[in-house]
Enzyme design. Sequence first.
Site, PDB file in Angstrom:
ATOM      1  N   THR A 236      40.009  36.495  25.387  1.00 55.18           N
ATOM      2  CA  THR A 236      40.952  37.449  24.391  1.00 55.18           C
ATOM      3  C   THR A 236      42.240  37.838  24.999  1.00 55.18           C
ATOM      4  O   THR A 236      43.105  38.156  24.208  1.00 55.18           O
ATOM      5  CB  THR A 236      39.973  38.549  23.782  1.00 55.18           C
ATOM      6  OG1 THR A 236      39.331  39.126  24.968  1.00 55.18           O
ATOM      7  CG2 THR A 236      38.872  38.027  23.028  1.00 55.18           C
TER       8      THR A 236
ATOM      9  N   HIS B  66      28.304  33.968  23.964  1.00 54.96           N
ATOM     10  CA  HIS B  66      29.493  34.172  24.670  1.00 54.96           C
ATOM     11  C   HIS B  66      29.585  33.180  25.691  1.00 54.96           C
ATOM     12  O   HIS B  66      30.741  33.427  26.488  1.00 54.96           O
ATOM     13  CB  HIS B  66      29.763  35.567  24.842  1.00 54.96           C
ATOM     14  CG  HIS B  66      30.145  36.394  23.907  1.00 54.96           C
ATOM     15  ND1 HIS B  66      31.347  36.686  23.294  1.00 54.96           N
ATOM     16  CD2 HIS B  66      29.454  37.372  23.189  1.00 54.96           C
ATOM     17  CE1 HIS B  66      31.448  37.472  22.186  1.00 54.96           C
ATOM     18  NE2 HIS B  66      30.155  37.876  22.185  1.00 54.96           N
TER      19      HIS B  66
ATOM     20  N   LYS C 226      42.216  38.783  34.586  1.00 57.16           N
ATOM     21  CA  LYS C 226      40.743  38.664  34.041  1.00 57.16           C
ATOM     22  C   LYS C 226      39.699  38.839  35.030  1.00 57.16           C
ATOM     23  O   LYS C 226      39.965  38.806  36.077  1.00 57.16           O
ATOM     24  CB  LYS C 226      40.833  37.212  33.320  1.00 57.16           C
ATOM     25  CG  LYS C 226      41.175  35.956  34.141  1.00 57.16           C
ATOM     26  CD  LYS C 226      41.191  34.812  33.586  1.00 57.16           C
ATOM     27  CE  LYS C 226      42.113  34.531  32.410  1.00 57.16           C
ATOM     28  NZ  LYS C 226      41.656  34.611  31.313  1.00 57.16           N
ATOM     29  N   ARG C 227      38.545  38.648  34.497  1.00 60.00           N
ATOM     30  CA  ARG C 227      37.445  39.028  35.450  1.00 60.00           C
ATOM     31  C   ARG C 227      37.491  37.979  36.602  1.00 60.00           C
ATOM     32  O   ARG C 227      37.810  36.957  36.395  1.00 60.00           O
ATOM     33  CB  ARG C 227      35.949  38.850  34.943  1.00 60.00           C
ATOM     34  CG  ARG C 227      34.757  38.926  35.520  1.00 60.00           C
ATOM     35  CD  ARG C 227      33.624  39.345  34.620  1.00 60.00           C
ATOM     36  NE  ARG C 227      33.561  38.010  33.508  1.00 60.00           N
ATOM     37  CZ  ARG C 227      32.841  37.122  33.964  1.00 60.00           C
ATOM     38  NH1 ARG C 227      32.172  36.890  34.835  1.00 60.00           N
ATOM     39  NH2 ARG C 227      32.697  36.222  32.721  1.00 60.00           N
TER      40      ARG C 227
ATOM     41  N   LYS D 178      37.001  30.716  35.878  1.00 58.87           N
ATOM     42  CA  LYS D 178      38.366  31.243  35.558  1.00 58.87           C
ATOM     43  C   LYS D 178      39.424  30.388  36.381  1.00 58.87           C
ATOM     44  O   LYS D 178      40.805  30.734  36.116  1.00 58.87           O
ATOM     45  CB  LYS D 178      38.456  32.703  35.447  1.00 58.87           C
ATOM     46  CG  LYS D 178      37.720  33.255  34.491  1.00 58.87           C
ATOM     47  CD  LYS D 178      37.445  34.473  34.235  1.00 58.87           C
ATOM     48  CE  LYS D 178      36.497  35.012  32.884  1.00 58.87           C
ATOM     49  NZ  LYS D 178      36.669  34.755  31.593  1.00 58.87           N
TER      50      LYS D 178
ATOM     51  N   LYS E 257      46.313  38.558  23.560  1.00 63.05           N
ATOM     52  CA  LYS E 257      47.067  39.740  23.747  1.00 63.05           C
ATOM     53  C   LYS E 257      48.258  39.258  24.471  1.00 63.05           C
ATOM     54  O   LYS E 257      49.393  40.003  24.189  1.00 63.05           O
ATOM     55  CB  LYS E 257      46.271  40.624  24.893  1.00 63.05           C
ATOM     56  CG  LYS E 257      45.055  41.196  24.130  1.00 63.05           C
ATOM     57  CD  LYS E 257      44.122  41.902  25.246  1.00 63.05           C
ATOM     58  CE  LYS E 257      42.554  42.013  24.414  1.00 63.05           C
ATOM     59  NZ  LYS E 257      41.666  42.150  25.571  1.00 63.05           N
TER      60      LYS E 257
END
Length: 814
Positions: free
Chosen positions: A659, A363, A551-552, A557, A663
Amino acid sequence: MAIEKTESFESKKEETAEVIGSKLSRYFGISPEEADEQQMYQAVVMSVRDVLAGYNKELIAKTKQQSSKQVFYLCMEFLMGRTLKLNLNNLGLEDVYRDYLSQYGFSLDAIYEREPDPGLGNGGLGRLAACFMDALASQDYPGKGFSILYEYGLFKQRIVDGEQMELPDIWLPDGGECWLVPRQDKKVTVNFGGTVREEWRENHLEIIQEGCTVVEAIPYDMFISGAGTRTVNTLRLWKATDPDTFDMQAFSQGQYVKAMEDRAMASAISKVLYPADNHHEGKLLRLSQQYFLVSASLQNILGNHLAQYKTLKNLPDKVAIHINDTHPALAIPELMRILMDQHHFSWDEAWDITVHTISYTNHTVLPEALEVWNENLFALKLPRIHMIVKEINERFCREAWNCNVGDWNKVGRMAILDHGMVHMANLSVIGSHHINGVSELHSDILKKTIFRDYYDMYPRRFCNVTNGIAHRKWLCYSNPSLAALLDETIGTGYRKNPEELEKFSAYSEDASILQRLEDIKRRNKHDFAGYIKETKGVLIDPDSIFDVQAKRMHEYKRQLMNALHIIDWYLRLKENPDMDVRPKTFLFAAKAAPGYYFAKDVIRLICYIGAEIEKDPAIRKKMRVVFLENYNVTLAEHLIPAADISEQISLAGKEASGTGNMKFMINGAVTIGTLDGANVEMAELLGRDNIFIFGHTAQEVEELWRKGYSSSDYYNRNPRLKRAVDALQPGFNGRSFADIGKYLLYSVGISDPFMCLADFDFFSEAHERVRAAYEDRGRWNRMALQNIAKAGFFAADRCIRQYAENIWHIKPVE
């Protein structure tokens, strides 16, 4: 909507009334008329659990009868979210329960709100595992998940004056334990530490572990229902406890702490998800958790297999064991240990069975996320496993040397044990028959970079399975208004076959449908604004554009790049408060790991920017910055259907898949993103007219690093960027963020390691394109419609079929 009172409906309601009444009487000694809301919630959950247990019993019988091959999915986390609504919808019983409860003055929606989010997961890894369990059951595949029954989960996030505070997430006593079925009959023991002694007995080598710390693993089962089917699988969660070794003598002498010490050490294993590992004790606890999970799970899997087939020689034909990331990589040496030490297989026989049974999903390409353990610590905690890993390493290195004669550097890169460290990703690749990435780009990067040497040796082992989401949960149940529109226009087939969402493309020029789509989004935004006001006490404008990054919290990110863009906009509005722009609310939701101090600094920056904007009434009308604390599945179910813009802005080549992007897409949000992870495939499916792609590609990022990336070059050539970075020095709301400015420009080593400054121009230009598109309401609504129509590919149902057919070789139970 009125409920149709058919004979079947009335029959189900009578059954429901009888079961719930029985639960209330048995557990609380009361009737439905006397029950309060919490008691009724627990009775409802237990009644649903009984239905699921009955279906699960049927599945187990059919699986045995058909000798079906099963998959066992090992993951450190399963981010399940609330399951009462999901289960009632999957079972087709929601209207039955709603009607029954209303007779006693209860609202089913209020009962839903009683359920806590299970503290079993954190982010994308755990949510993916939960989506996969849904897709397995919905397509009648026999499978079981394995994880740990965390008492406190990760943590409950509170934001106090911009600071992240971590509180224990106490979810079990609040109604979470109602879903769990304890299985004391299936408990096993797991050994840690001690010494290993070898003896020859009856023509085989006997391995004897002495002086071990013994921990008892007690399983608790949570049932996972499928949609429109009687298939119900199991998520088995292990709780760690000390065996019955209570030191009564020490307790009687007043040595209370000593008497309880072993019990406390054992129970620590299942206390917290991802305990901080920036100290020796934390590292030992994480390693203990990982071995505890795989040892208990494998003992259970092999015990059940032996009970049915009386042999382990056919294990690969009947069992597929999948390790989700490197956390369960110890399944490889643990399976070897059980086969050799307990069942006396030779090394070669055991290795053949192991490799043909286990598969591995990677991942991440981030080096710090590829787990590595100190070998001395590893040997101290897991002496027998260390012996087996050493032997795996030695045998593999001989094989690698024969394939790469003279290239010791290559063999060293591939070794499991190297320079006193144990490389878990290397172990995972060497011991698995398939290794997959989770997007086309990610899988390609794996083969060209971190696993390139293994790909040269084992090219047939590598494949791609792009991630997917549980579309029924994230569309049908989270966004019922949109689902109703889809039911009306394209029928209900997409609920079982998500590829049928493509039919919605036919309405892209239908003005009435586009207007209804806009109306649904507006209602969802108003609903979300009401929910946030009620639960968080935060006021937001539902008529503003909702620009969401959820998100985290992590450097790659690039929440920081988003913050720089917001600072730029804030400074421009301060210069020109009369600028004609549509109001926009920037919504952030993220948790930072407790020891990840830079990520906490970024949270603080976002909160302080938001606080300063709140003080300026003129600017506050045109932009708001809101940080939503304690992001979890329940919050996501409200937020995602309301989003207009989905921020997927990681540095290209760093996000494996994502993911959250899927969504948001399936709920009609339009993505602004880099060509990273699954964004690449989204752009291919949608066409560039329906997604806002920006920034350097993964290849261009690599080229920048080769040439020598200099963040100051971008800082000096762009006045707006320079001004935004310079604003960090005086800071916001009375606090300086000069340290973040230094990180971007003057860090020791690499400044701006995730190239926020390199992509800032592209990001700003993409937002200008977004702004223009949003003003053309017909165009924007067509984009939203196309995102919904093309999202079927990103359903977990498709993903699981690929795993089942190409990796696990399992078939649905008939």
